[in-house]
Scaffold this motif. Structure first.
Motif: not given
Length: 306
Positions: A20-47
């Motif tokens: 889940g995004f909330e717990r992932a953000a808590q683990r990495l000590a970043i916001t959920q928005s930052a998790v989503s942005q990094r995931l979207r960038a990775l998905e865009a890179q692999v297409g």
């Protein structure tokens, strides 16, 4: 293809672990928005999409491929930090998969030195538990970096080492023996009554009891009266309480047999399960994953004679 952003790969690994995004953000000590942005960038890179945004979240096949890479990269970072004498990142965890019976018997003593070292150096060892026939799937999917498995063949990019053989025997409590099996450990359970005798089973993946009955009575695919107890320690305790016949590791039940709390049925019959250690091949002097494999091999040698 351009190099992948390590921070984005860490996000993917955290999403796989926390589901889940909330717990992932808590683990990495970043916001959920930052998790989503990094995931979207990775998905865009692999297409292509890397996660299915369900509850719980799960990875696509492409996501599993990148997860394997993310796990290996994390392990290499731990190795480099240790080799340079630097403090390991506090969120660093190395996951391995083990079967419940090994965990209940020989794995913890085998890994104690590695875990104590991790407490001093800052990394964590995460144990993922599954049936020994299925831990290999966790390795293939990238969920773990190594596993204890019954599979003998190594995956591409992995190496395998035999650990030894865990022997399973059928046991019952003395009271159960008297009330249900005429008090006879040799002839009390037979081809005419095994189908009406309750057998304790770990879970629906567990077929050890079926294997034992097949060997003992020459019956192909026997149907049993199953009672599920999904904990190795509770399983043996339930057998001792007289809930039914159990088929458990000999090294686990031996103290209760010696104390008279359990009786071995048909001692000549045993299910022998060969165990193997699988791990991804990572380069580096004194690699932590290699140390884990060596510790498990030594522990298995002491406990199983592997």
């Amino acid at each position: 293809m351009n190099e992948f952003d390590p921070a984005a790969l860490d996000c993917l690994a955290a999403l796989a672990d926390e589901q889940g995004f909330e717990r992932a953000a808590q683990r990495l000590a970043i916001t959920q928005s930052a998790v989503s942005q990094r995931l979207r960038a990775l998905e865009a890179q692999v297409g292509q999409p890397l996660v299915v945004r369900s509850r719980p979240l799960r990875l696509t096949e492409a996501g599993k491929v990148l997860l394997r890479f993310a796990r290996q990269l994390q392990a290499l970072r731990v190795d480099v930090a240790r080799e340079l004498g630097e403090r390991v990142a506090p969120q660093s965890r190395l996951a391995i998969a083990v079967n419940a019976d090994s965990l209940a018997t020989w794995v913890l003593p085998a890994l104690d030195g590695v875990v104590q070292q991790g407490l001093r150096e800052g990394y964590g060892l995460e144990l993922v538990v599954d049936d020994q026939d299925f831990t290999h799937d966790s390795l293939r999917q990238g969920a773990v970096l190594g596993c204890v498995s019954t599979v003998a063949e190594a995956l591409q990019g992995c190496r395998v080492h035999p650990l030894g053989v865990m022997r399973y025997v059928a046991v019952a409590s003395p009271v159960f023996m008297v009330e249900h099996l005429q008090g006879d450990p040799i002839q009390g359970l037979h081809a005419g009554n095994f189908a009406d005798t309750p057998f304790l089973v770990f879970n629906r993946k567990d077929d050890t009891q079926v294997q034992w009955v097949s060997q003992a009575f020459g019956v192909r695919s026997p149907r049993l009266r199953e009672r599920f107890v999904p904990s190795s320690e509770a399983y043996v305790r339930a057998v001792a309480m007289g809930w039914g016949v159990g088929v458990a590791p000999e090294i686990q039940v031996r103290p209760r047999v010696d104390a008279g709390q359990l009786v071995v049925l048909r001692p000549d019959i045993g299910v022998e399960v060969a165990l193997y250690w699988h791990q991804w091949q990572l380069q580096g002097r004194g690699a932590l994953l290699d140390q884990i494999g060596q510790a498990l091999a030594q522990g298995a040698q002491r406990a199983l004679g592997g």
